[in-house]
Design a protein around this motif. Sequence first.
Motif, PDB file in Angstrom:
ATOM      1  N   UNK A  51       0.864  -1.180   0.000  1.00 52.70           N
ATOM      2  CA  UNK A  51       0.000   0.000   0.000  1.00 52.70           C
ATOM      3  C   UNK A  51       0.900   1.229   0.000  1.00 52.70           C
ATOM      4  N   UNK A  52       0.771   2.050  -1.039  1.00 56.57           N
ATOM      5  CA  UNK A  52       1.680   3.183  -1.235  1.00 56.57           C
ATOM      6  C   UNK A  52       0.969   4.471  -0.839  1.00 56.57           C
ATOM      7  N   UNK A  53       1.456   5.096   0.228  1.00 58.10           N
ATOM      8  CA  UNK A  53       0.909   6.358   0.683  1.00 58.10           C
ATOM      9  C   UNK A  53       1.501   7.530  -0.074  1.00 58.10           C
ATOM     10  N   UNK A  54       1.036   8.717   0.281  1.00 59.31           N
ATOM     11  CA  UNK A  54       1.420   9.922  -0.456  1.00 59.31           C
ATOM     12  C   UNK A  54       2.353  10.850   0.324  1.00 59.31           C
ATOM     13  N   UNK A  55       3.084  10.318   1.301  1.00 58.84           N
ATOM     14  CA  UNK A  55       4.038  11.146   2.042  1.00 58.84           C
ATOM     15  C   UNK A  55       5.102  11.702   1.101  1.00 58.84           C
ATOM     16  N   UNK A  56       5.412  12.970   1.254  1.00 55.15           N
ATOM     17  CA  UNK A  56       6.430  13.593   0.404  1.00 55.15           C
ATOM     18  C   UNK A  56       7.783  12.902   0.548  1.00 55.15           C
ATOM     19  N   UNK A 169       1.011 -10.996   3.457  1.00 56.57           N
ATOM     20  CA  UNK A 169       1.903  -9.920   3.877  1.00 56.57           C
ATOM     21  C   UNK A 169       1.320  -8.592   3.425  1.00 56.57           C
ATOM     22  N   UNK A 170       1.375  -7.580   4.302  1.00 52.85           N
ATOM     23  CA  UNK A 170       0.854  -6.242   4.004  1.00 52.85           C
ATOM     24  C   UNK A 170       1.944  -5.236   4.366  1.00 52.85           C
ATOM     25  N   UNK A 171       2.475  -4.531   3.375  1.00 52.30           N
ATOM     26  CA  UNK A 171       3.524  -3.537   3.625  1.00 52.30           C
ATOM     27  C   UNK A 171       2.988  -2.148   3.307  1.00 52.30           C
ATOM     28  N   UNK A 172       3.243  -1.213   4.193  1.00 48.32           N
ATOM     29  CA  UNK A 172       2.870   0.175   3.980  1.00 48.32           C
ATOM     30  C   UNK A 172       4.115   0.978   3.618  1.00 48.32           C
ATOM     31  N   UNK A 173       4.073   1.642   2.492  1.00 43.18           N
ATOM     32  CA  UNK A 173       5.154   2.521   2.042  1.00 43.18           C
ATOM     33  C   UNK A 173       4.601   3.938   1.954  1.00 43.18           C
ATOM     34  N   UNK A 174       5.420   4.923   2.290  1.00 41.55           N
ATOM     35  CA  UNK A 174       4.975   6.305   2.146  1.00 41.55           C
ATOM     36  C   UNK A 174       3.958   6.725   3.184  1.00 41.55           C
ATOM     37  N   UNK A 175       4.056   6.159   4.372  1.00 40.54           N
ATOM     38  CA  UNK A 175       3.203   6.540   5.491  1.00 40.54           C
ATOM     39  C   UNK A 175       4.089   7.156   6.575  1.00 40.54           C
ATOM     40  N   UNK A 176       4.078   8.472   6.703  1.00 42.07           N
ATOM     41  CA  UNK A 176       4.770   9.097   7.834  1.00 42.07           C
ATOM     42  C   UNK A 176       3.809   9.973   8.627  1.00 42.07           C
TER      43      UNK A 176
END
Length: 220
Positions: A51-56, A169-176
């Motif tokens: 899951x790709x978040x929108x963190x700068x 497996x669930x990985x979160x990317x771009x989550x700050x």
Amino acid sequence: MSQTPPRPMIPFWDRIRFLLAKRAGDEAALAAFATPFAALADEVRGKSVALVGNARALADTQQGAQIDAADIVVRLNTAPGRTDASHGARTDWIFTSVRLPQEVLDDLTPARVFWASSKRKRLDYALARRPGFVLTPSALSQDLMGKLGSRPSTGMIATAALCALPFAQIRLHGFDFFSSLSLSGRRAAKDVPHDFDAERDLILQMAQDDPRLQVIKPRD
């Protein structure tokens, strides 16, 4: 000289049925336009998802290859600021709480689009009639609102929805959690209707309780 065949007309009563269901808040009638959420279990069982978040901050990383290595790549709303190196190239699913311009859909070509927001009146008929459309259960948003004390973000809803499915497996990317702001605009945390501190605490607790869930720091 060949002519382009006329586009098929949208069935009038189908559109009327959709508009009436939106206005009445008829969840069951709206769900009839979508792939049932529960039916996704067999589609994802045992697979990995990113899951790709929108963190700068994600734009400054080289996480793209790791993202694309997942069986399913999920993005949020219009998924702005993407590069293959930082964000990966594929888009399999999108969770959105905003209307998606056709050019975004043409660019990302997702197999499934999930309407995440509990505000069903914002849902567009064309999106609801798109093949692979899924209506994220409203009960999920309501449960999150009770836990957070505020309206959950699209990323929070997507995280909870993925955890409700039998992924391996669930990985979160771009989550700050808004510490580097968002690629989707210039708003500060005080300008959005979400409590990102509460969302951070909830997701970290979920990751502690669910070994499938991993939060990859944007600067890793």
